[in-house]
Write an enzyme that holds these catalytic residues in place. Structure first.
Site, short mmCIF file in Angstrom:
data_model
loop_
_atom_site.label_atom_id
_atom_site.label_comp_id
_atom_site.label_asym_id
_atom_site.label_seq_id
_atom_site.Cartn_x
_atom_site.Cartn_y
_atom_site.Cartn_z
N LYS A 127 -1.61 4.84 8.66
CA LYS A 127 -0.78 4.89 7.44
C LYS A 127 -1.66 5.16 6.21
CE LYS A 127 1.63 2.09 4.11
NZ LYS A 127 2.17 0.82 3.67
N LYS B 294 -7.83 1.73 -3.22
CA LYS B 294 -7.51 1.28 -1.86
C LYS B 294 -7.64 2.45 -0.86
CE LYS B 294 -5.13 -0.91 1.48
NZ LYS B 294 -5.61 -2.01 2.24
N THR C 247 0.87 -1.18 0.00
CA THR C 247 0.00 0.00 0.00
C THR C 247 0.90 1.22 0.00
OG1 THR C 247 -1.62 -1.20 1.31
CG2 THR C 247 -1.86 1.18 1.20
P1 NAD Z 1 5.64 -6.32 7.27
O1 NAD Z 1 6.43 -5.24 7.90
O2 NAD Z 1 5.22 -7.50 8.06
O3 NAD Z 1 6.42 -6.87 5.97
C1 NAD Z 1 7.25 -6.09 5.15
C2 NAD Z 1 8.50 -6.91 4.88
O4 NAD Z 1 9.32 -6.22 3.94
C3 NAD Z 1 9.37 -7.13 6.14
O5 NAD Z 1 9.50 -8.53 6.38
C4 NAD Z 1 10.69 -6.46 5.79
O6 NAD Z 1 11.81 -7.14 6.32
C5 NAD Z 1 10.65 -6.52 4.27
N1 NAD Z 1 11.54 -5.58 3.62
C6 NAD Z 1 11.67 -4.24 3.84
N2 NAD Z 1 12.60 -3.73 3.01
C7 NAD Z 1 13.05 -4.75 2.24
C8 NAD Z 1 14.02 -4.86 1.22
N3 NAD Z 1 14.71 -3.80 0.80
N4 NAD Z 1 14.25 -6.06 0.67
C9 NAD Z 1 13.56 -7.16 1.08
N5 NAD Z 1 12.63 -7.13 2.06
C10 NAD Z 1 12.38 -5.93 2.63
O7 NAD Z 1 4.36 -5.58 6.63
P2 NAD Z 1 3.00 -6.28 6.13
O8 NAD Z 1 1.99 -6.22 7.22
O9 NAD Z 1 3.33 -7.56 5.46
O10 NAD Z 1 2.53 -5.20 5.05
C11 NAD Z 1 3.13 -5.12 3.75
C12 NAD Z 1 2.34 -4.12 2.94
O11 NAD Z 1 0.99 -4.55 2.84
C13 NAD Z 1 2.31 -2.72 3.53
O12 NAD Z 1 2.43 -1.79 2.48
C14 NAD Z 1 0.96 -2.64 4.21
O13 NAD Z 1 0.47 -1.33 4.31
C15 NAD Z 1 0.12 -3.50 3.28
N6 NAD Z 1 -1.06 -4.12 3.91
C16 NAD Z 1 -0.97 -4.70 5.13
C17 NAD Z 1 -2.10 -5.28 5.69
C18 NAD Z 1 -2.04 -5.94 7.05
O14 NAD Z 1 -3.11 -6.24 7.61
N7 NAD Z 1 -0.85 -6.23 7.59
C19 NAD Z 1 -3.33 -5.25 5.00
C20 NAD Z 1 -3.38 -4.68 3.73
C21 NAD Z 1 -2.24 -4.10 3.20
#
Ligand code: NAD
Length: 302
Positions: free
Chosen positions: A249, A174, A99
């Site tokens: 966010k 979204k 997102t």
């Molecule tokens: P998260 O923090 O659990 O996962 C993100 C991952 O990206 C982490 O494991 C981190 O180590 C990795 N990362 C960061 N920089 C990196 C790089 N340069 N190379 C490789 N890996 C890297 O977050 P999430 O909850 O999985 O959310 C991910 C996205 O999905 C976000 O944009 C969030 O807004 C969106 N989202 C989340 C939810 C939810 O309920 N968690 C729902 C809808 C959308």
């Protein structure tokens, strides 16, 4: 046609969402080359059957499709500029499901296309439970042809896939939806607290509004007070669900877009401030529906 036989997937960002999404692609028979900066995420991905590689560039170099699921637009753009696009074979399809800002999504698409690739933005709703169950909703921005190429993969990870328009328009869908959600949760919460002051029980207000013009998802599916909807987070001490920090966010992205496009979106801007304050004071880990507790606390003694 994108099939498990002819498609290798590079998956970058194997966190709460990306990890289970990648696992579902493996289950569907796809070869997944996974990378994350966090060792624990890589360990889990190995258990789920992905092939862990040592860098995102290595994943991109051997892939037909690269999926990113990262915290923010800066992460996506930095990776795209930092070697991900340059490492990939010409014509690789980039799907960004993070997102991020609509402007960043458009920039990411332009960068990918300028590097000779194809790209869609495909943010999701449905949370960690939806990611695990393969029932996410995908909102997709990009060309018709790129959407069609991405769709078989999105169908594996989701239950609903909607092509919303050109580059960035998936992100637009979204943030517009989540802006409604943030505002409506505040509205329903203010109504419950006002009702309490006026001698109206939560259940009576629910019984009336859920069958009247106040009806909305924040009331009937995700009711912010315990009782009327037994499955809502209010009945589990506001454990998420959808954490306050994530709602804040998304409202921040909506506020950026309101300002950038000159929209007179007073409620959207104010909702961002309200959730920002609640996040600062609560730590951001509670479900966003806990905003009702903050409104109640601020109304004490008045
Ligand atoms: P998260 O923090 O659990 O996962 C993100 C991952 O990206 C982490 O494991 C981190 O180590 C990795 N990362 C960061 N920089 C990196 C790089 N340069 N190379 C490789 N890996 C890297 O977050 P999430 O909850 O999985 O959310 C991910 C996205 O999905 C976000 O944009 C969030 O807004 C969106 N989202 C989340 C939810 C939810 O309920 N968690 C729902 C809808 C959308």
């Amino acid at each position: 046609m994108t099939t498990p036989e002819n498609t290798t997937i590079g998956f970058v960002g194997l966190g709460h969402m990306g990890g289970p999404m990648a696992a579902n692609l493996v289950k569907a028979g796809y070869k997944v080359l996974g990378f994350d900066l966090a060792p624990a995420a890589l360990e889990q991905a190995t258990k789920d059957g992905a092939t862990v590689v040592t860098s995102s560039d290595e994943a991109a170099a051997a892939a037909d499709v690269v999926i990113t699921m990262l915290p923010s637009g800066k992460h996506v753009i930095d990776l795209y500029n930092g070697g991900l696009l340059a490492s990939a074979k010409p014509g690789t399809l980039f799907i960004d499901s993070s997102t991020i800002d609509v402007a960043d999504a458009k920039t990411a698409n332009e960068l990918a296309v300028a590097a000779g690739h194809r790209a869609v933005d495909a943010p999701v709703s449905g949370g960690v439970a939806g990611a695990a169950a393969g029932t996410l909703a995908f909102m997709v921005g990009g060309s018709e042809a790129d959407f069609e190429s991405a769709k078989p993969l999105l169908d594996v990870m989701g239950a609903k896939v909607v092509h919303c328009g050109g580059a960035g328009v998936g992100q637009a869908a979204k943030i517009c939806n989540n802006m409604v959600l943030g505002i409506s949760m505040i509205a329903i919460s203010e109504a419950f607290v006002l009702g309490e002051k006026l001698g109206l029980t939560n259940q009576a207000f629910f019984d009336v509004a859920s069958n009247a013009s106040g009806q909305c998802w924040s009331l009937t599916t995700y009711c912010p007070v315990p009782g009327p909807v037994p499955t809502s987070p209010a009945n589990k001490d506001y454990q998420p669900g959808f954490a306050t920090a994530l709602m804040h966010k998304d409202l921040g992205l909506a506020a950026n877009a309101l300002r950038a496009n000159g929209v007179d979106g007073l409620l959207g801007l104010h909702a961002e401030e309200i959730y920002n304050r609640f996040k600062q004071e609560s730590g951001g880990g509670l479900d966003f529906s806990a905003i009702v507790t903050d409104i109640r606390k601020r109304s004490e003694g008045a």
